[in-house]
Design a protein around this motif. Structure first.
Motif, PDB file in Angstrom:
ATOM      1  N   LEU A   1       0.848  -1.205   0.000  1.00  0.00           N
ATOM      2  CA  LEU A   1       0.000   0.000   0.000  1.00  0.00           C
ATOM      3  C   LEU A   1       0.879   1.249   0.000  1.00  0.00           C
ATOM      4  CD1 LEU A   1      -2.608  -1.341   2.563  1.00  0.00           C
ATOM      5  CD2 LEU A   1      -2.987  -0.923   0.118  1.00  0.00           C
ATOM      6  N   GLU A   2       0.512   2.179  -0.871  1.00  0.00           N
ATOM      7  CA  GLU A   2       1.390   3.344  -1.050  1.00  0.00           C
ATOM      8  C   GLU A   2       0.746   4.661  -0.627  1.00  0.00           C
ATOM      9  OE1 GLU A   2       2.604   3.028  -5.106  1.00  0.00           O
ATOM     10  OE2 GLU A   2       4.119   1.491  -4.648  1.00  0.00           O
ATOM     11  N   PHE A   3      -0.323   4.605   0.148  1.00  0.00           N
ATOM     12  CA  PHE A   3      -0.976   5.837   0.600  1.00  0.00           C
ATOM     13  C   PHE A   3      -0.215   6.399   1.809  1.00  0.00           C
ATOM     14  CE2 PHE A   3      -4.219   3.027  -1.210  1.00  0.00           C
ATOM     15  CZ  PHE A   3      -4.777   3.847  -2.176  1.00  0.00           C
ATOM     16  N   PRO A   4      -0.272   7.724   1.987  1.00  0.00           N
ATOM     17  CA  PRO A   4       0.386   8.294   3.176  1.00  0.00           C
ATOM     18  C   PRO A   4      -0.303   7.847   4.471  1.00  0.00           C
ATOM     19  CG  PRO A   4      -0.282  10.012   1.600  1.00  0.00           C
ATOM     20  CD  PRO A   4      -0.874   8.741   1.115  1.00  0.00           C
ATOM     21  N   GLU A   5       0.453   7.864   5.565  1.00  0.00           N
ATOM     22  CA  GLU A   5      -0.124   7.539   6.880  1.00  0.00           C
ATOM     23  C   GLU A   5      -1.308   8.450   7.178  1.00  0.00           C
ATOM     24  OE1 GLU A   5       2.581   7.611  10.136  1.00  0.00           O
ATOM     25  OE2 GLU A   5       3.760   5.948   9.348  1.00  0.00           O
ATOM     26  N   HIS A   6      -2.241   7.939   7.918  1.00  0.00           N
ATOM     27  CA  HIS A   6      -3.401   8.718   8.392  1.00  0.00           C
ATOM     28  C   HIS A   6      -4.185   9.375   7.257  1.00  0.00           C
ATOM     29  CE1 HIS A   6      -1.773   7.990  12.248  1.00  0.00           C
ATOM     30  NE2 HIS A   6      -0.917   8.981  12.289  1.00  0.00           N
ATOM     31  N   SER A   7      -4.308   8.716   6.102  1.00  0.00           N
ATOM     32  CA  SER A   7      -5.020   9.405   5.017  1.00  0.00           C
ATOM     33  C   SER A   7      -6.501   9.051   4.915  1.00  0.00           C
ATOM     34  CB  SER A   7      -4.334   9.204   3.670  1.00  0.00           C
ATOM     35  OG  SER A   7      -3.689   7.986   3.575  1.00  0.00           O
ATOM     36  N   PHE A   8      -6.961   8.076   5.723  1.00  0.00           N
ATOM     37  CA  PHE A   8      -8.373   7.693   5.615  1.00  0.00           C
ATOM     38  C   PHE A   8      -9.054   7.698   6.988  1.00  0.00           C
ATOM     39  CE2 PHE A   8      -6.198   5.776   2.012  1.00  0.00           C
ATOM     40  CZ  PHE A   8      -6.994   6.220   0.969  1.00  0.00           C
ATOM     41  N   ASP A   9     -10.360   8.013   6.959  1.00  0.00           N
ATOM     42  CA  ASP A   9     -11.153   7.927   8.191  1.00  0.00           C
ATOM     43  C   ASP A   9     -11.549   6.473   8.466  1.00  0.00           C
ATOM     44  OD1 ASP A   9     -11.734  10.870   8.889  1.00  0.00           O
ATOM     45  OD2 ASP A   9     -12.150  10.749   6.736  1.00  0.00           O
ATOM     46  N   GLN A  10     -11.817   5.761   7.370  1.00  0.00           N
ATOM     47  CA  GLN A  10     -12.185   4.349   7.519  1.00  0.00           C
ATOM     48  C   GLN A  10     -11.542   3.554   6.381  1.00  0.00           C
ATOM     49  OE1 GLN A  10     -14.716   6.683   6.995  1.00  0.00           O
ATOM     50  NE2 GLN A  10     -15.679   6.870   9.018  1.00  0.00           N
ATOM     51  N   VAL A  11     -11.157   2.324   6.708  1.00  0.00           N
ATOM     52  CA  VAL A  11     -10.699   1.387   5.675  1.00  0.00           C
ATOM     53  C   VAL A  11     -11.584   0.143   5.783  1.00  0.00           C
ATOM     54  CG1 VAL A  11      -8.787  -0.041   4.848  1.00  0.00           C
ATOM     55  CG2 VAL A  11      -8.319   2.241   5.756  1.00  0.00           C
ATOM     56  N   ILE A  12     -11.962  -0.405   4.621  1.00  0.00           N
ATOM     57  CA  ILE A  12     -12.754  -1.640   4.658  1.00  0.00           C
ATOM     58  C   ILE A  12     -12.075  -2.724   3.827  1.00  0.00           C
ATOM     59  CG2 ILE A  12     -14.963  -0.511   5.118  1.00  0.00           C
ATOM     60  CD1 ILE A  12     -15.658  -0.761   2.148  1.00  0.00           C
ATOM     61  N   SER A  13     -12.201  -3.943   4.312  1.00  0.00           N
ATOM     62  CA  SER A  13     -11.690  -5.109   3.592  1.00  0.00           C
ATOM     63  C   SER A  13     -12.810  -6.140   3.626  1.00  0.00           C
ATOM     64  CB  SER A  13     -10.434  -5.639   4.283  1.00  0.00           C
ATOM     65  OG  SER A  13     -10.179  -6.969   3.860  1.00  0.00           O
ATOM     66  N   LEU A  14     -13.534  -6.234   2.526  1.00  0.00           N
ATOM     67  CA  LEU A  14     -14.717  -7.101   2.501  1.00  0.00           C
ATOM     68  C   LEU A  14     -14.388  -8.358   1.696  1.00  0.00           C
ATOM     69  CD1 LEU A  14     -17.324  -4.268   1.763  1.00  0.00           C
ATOM     70  CD2 LEU A  14     -16.294  -4.945   3.940  1.00  0.00           C
ATOM     71  N   ASP A  15     -14.147  -9.422   2.424  1.00  0.00           N
ATOM     72  CA  ASP A  15     -13.760 -10.693   1.788  1.00  0.00           C
ATOM     73  C   ASP A  15     -12.516 -10.569   0.925  1.00  0.00           C
ATOM     74  OD1 ASP A  15     -15.748 -12.652   2.712  1.00  0.00           O
ATOM     75  OD2 ASP A  15     -17.131 -11.180   1.877  1.00  0.00           O
ATOM     76  N   THR A  16     -11.540  -9.860   1.427  1.00  0.00           N
ATOM     77  CA  THR A  16     -10.296  -9.703   0.673  1.00  0.00           C
ATOM     78  C   THR A  16      -9.043  -9.977   1.518  1.00  0.00           C
ATOM     79  OG1 THR A  16     -10.144  -7.338   1.158  1.00  0.00           O
ATOM     80  CG2 THR A  16     -11.296  -7.945  -0.846  1.00  0.00           C
ATOM     81  N   ILE A  17      -9.182 -10.024   2.827  1.00  0.00           N
ATOM     82  CA  ILE A  17      -7.989 -10.118   3.675  1.00  0.00           C
ATOM     83  C   ILE A  17      -7.307 -11.489   3.494  1.00  0.00           C
ATOM     84  CG2 ILE A  17      -8.957 -11.059   5.856  1.00  0.00           C
ATOM     85  CD1 ILE A  17      -6.819  -7.923   5.769  1.00  0.00           C
ATOM     86  N   TYR A  18      -8.069 -12.424   2.892  1.00  0.00           N
ATOM     87  CA  TYR A  18      -7.489 -13.756   2.634  1.00  0.00           C
ATOM     88  C   TYR A  18      -6.239 -13.679   1.755  1.00  0.00           C
ATOM     89  CZ  TYR A  18     -12.592 -14.238   3.120  1.00  0.00           C
ATOM     90  OH  TYR A  18     -13.893 -14.091   3.518  1.00  0.00           O
ATOM     91  N   TRP A  19      -6.139 -12.638   0.951  1.00  0.00           N
ATOM     92  CA  TRP A  19      -5.067 -12.589  -0.042  1.00  0.00           C
ATOM     93  C   TRP A  19      -3.830 -11.832   0.419  1.00  0.00           C
ATOM     94  CZ3 TRP A  19     -10.196 -12.598  -1.794  1.00  0.00           C
ATOM     95  CH2 TRP A  19     -10.532 -13.720  -2.545  1.00  0.00           C
ATOM     96  N   VAL A  20      -3.794 -11.434   1.695  1.00  0.00           N
ATOM     97  CA  VAL A  20      -2.560 -10.761   2.124  1.00  0.00           C
ATOM     98  C   VAL A  20      -1.476 -11.813   2.366  1.00  0.00           C
ATOM     99  CG1 VAL A  20      -3.739  -8.772   3.125  1.00  0.00           C
ATOM    100  CG2 VAL A  20      -3.180 -10.731   4.592  1.00  0.00           C
ATOM    101  N   ALA A  21      -0.241 -11.391   2.124  1.00  0.00           N
ATOM    102  CA  ALA A  21       0.865 -12.343   2.236  1.00  0.00           C
ATOM    103  C   ALA A  21       1.123 -12.702   3.701  1.00  0.00           C
ATOM    104  CB  ALA A  21       2.111 -11.742   1.597  1.00  0.00           C
ATOM    105  N   ASP A  22       0.990 -11.706   4.581  1.00  0.00           N
ATOM    106  CA  ASP A  22       1.268 -11.924   6.008  1.00  0.00           C
ATOM    107  C   ASP A  22       0.251 -11.078   6.782  1.00  0.00           C
ATOM    108  OD1 ASP A  22       3.853 -12.517   8.110  1.00  0.00           O
ATOM    109  OD2 ASP A  22       2.457 -10.912   8.634  1.00  0.00           O
ATOM    110  N   ILE A  23      -0.601 -11.746   7.538  1.00  0.00           N
ATOM    111  CA  ILE A  23      -1.718 -11.031   8.170  1.00  0.00           C
ATOM    112  C   ILE A  23      -1.228  -9.963   9.163  1.00  0.00           C
ATOM    113  CG2 ILE A  23      -2.080 -12.881   9.898  1.00  0.00           C
ATOM    114  CD1 ILE A  23      -4.834 -10.641   8.385  1.00  0.00           C
ATOM    115  N   ASP A  24      -0.183 -10.263   9.936  1.00  0.00           N
ATOM    116  CA  ASP A  24       0.304  -9.277  10.921  1.00  0.00           C
ATOM    117  C   ASP A  24       0.840  -8.029  10.211  1.00  0.00           C
ATOM    118  OD1 ASP A  24      -0.303 -11.185  12.766  1.00  0.00           O
ATOM    119  OD2 ASP A  24       1.766 -11.726  13.232  1.00  0.00           O
ATOM    120  N   GLU A  25       1.673  -8.281   9.196  1.00  0.00           N
ATOM    121  CA  GLU A  25       2.253  -7.138   8.455  1.00  0.00           C
ATOM    122  C   GLU A  25       1.175  -6.337   7.737  1.00  0.00           C
ATOM    123  OE1 GLU A  25       5.355  -8.249   5.738  1.00  0.00           O
ATOM    124  OE2 GLU A  25       6.507  -9.164   7.360  1.00  0.00           O
TER     125      GLU A  25
END
Ligand SMILES: C[S@@+](CC[C@H](N)C(=O)[O-])C[C@H]1O[C@@H](n2cnc3c(N)ncnc32)[C@H](O)[C@@H]1O
Length: 219
Positions: free
Chosen positions: A75-99
């Motif tokens: 992800l290349e957005f600056p820190e603190h750039s959103f009020d809310q972030v949503i991940s709807l049935d997509t978090i399965y595809w992250v390489a490392d959940i903690d990171e």
């Protein structure tokens, strides 16, 4: 639609808020959220064709809707750039959940929120506690990071969804073939027959919405 409306309410999305939709697909949900709330929604997906469809469809709403091709793992957005972030049935595809969660949370303004919908099946997490709202792989990672979150259980409606989904997909078989999209038909059937329906039958299918409060201070 009920669960989407719940998501909007739990995240307290309001007019002019900035929302990031991770894995937005063709952008229908991003558009719905923006239409309902007046928020500015940025949809991100790594599928260029999905982003093209979303951009074409929402051209007259460019002041509050934008779609970008990108990878949830970089992800290349600056820190603190959103009020809310949503991940709807997509978090399965992250390489490392903690990171991934650490980099997502960094994007949220202090006091903002993250909403994550997941379906949990034994294929995803076979640990005995995985059926519990605070026992899934996502909940464990949130806990490990010391994040404050609520879990909402959508299992009941999800159990009704998959048999219905299979029925509708089978009814539409000829249309899938006519459109040259038999591969999508096959993928729905595979999901139903090898994943969701057996998990439901075994009493192990769960669906949760996690609402995470972004910390005031980031380390
Ligand atoms: C199951 S769909 C969910 C779409 C939408 N959020 C919804 O709820 O209808 C998963 C989406 O995640 C996207 N995706 C998968 N891996 C991704 C990644 N690494 N970065 C960004 N998007 C990704 C896919 O292209 C697809 O559009």
């Amino acid at each position: 639609m009920d669960s989407l409306n719940d998501l909007i309410a739990y995240l307290e999305i309001e007019q002019d808020d900035k929302v990031l939709d991770l894995g937005c697909g063709a952008g229908g949900i991003a558009e719905y959220i923006s239409d309902e709330t007046g928020a500015h929604v940025t949809g991100l997906d790594n599928a260029a064709s999905a982003i093209d469809v979303a951009m074409d469809r929402s051209g007259n709403k460019r002041d509050r809707l934008t779609f970008v091709q990108g990878d949830m793992n970089a992800l290349e957005f600056p820190e603190h750039s959103f009020d809310q972030v949503i991940s709807l049935d997509t978090i399965y595809w992250v390489a490392d959940i903690d990171e991934a969660l650490a980099s997502i949370v960094r994007l949220i303004k202090p006091g903002g929120r993250l909403g994550i919908f997941i379906a949990n099946t034994p294929q995803m997490d076979d640990s005995p506690s995985a059926c519990e709202p605070r026992g899934t792989w996502v909940a464990k990672s949130l806990t490990k990071m010391g994040l404050d979150f609520d879990a909402h259980d959508y299992t009941e409606s999800f159990l009704l969804f998959w048999p219905k989904m299979k029925e509708v997909v089978m009814d539409l078989y000829d249309d899938f073939v006519a459109e040259g999209n038999e591969v999508i038909f096959d993928s729905f059937m595979l999901d139903a027959d090898e994943d969701y329906l057996p998990a439901a039958e075994a009493g192990k299918l769960r669906r949760y919405l996690y609402i995470v409060n972004a910390p005031d201070d980031l380390e």
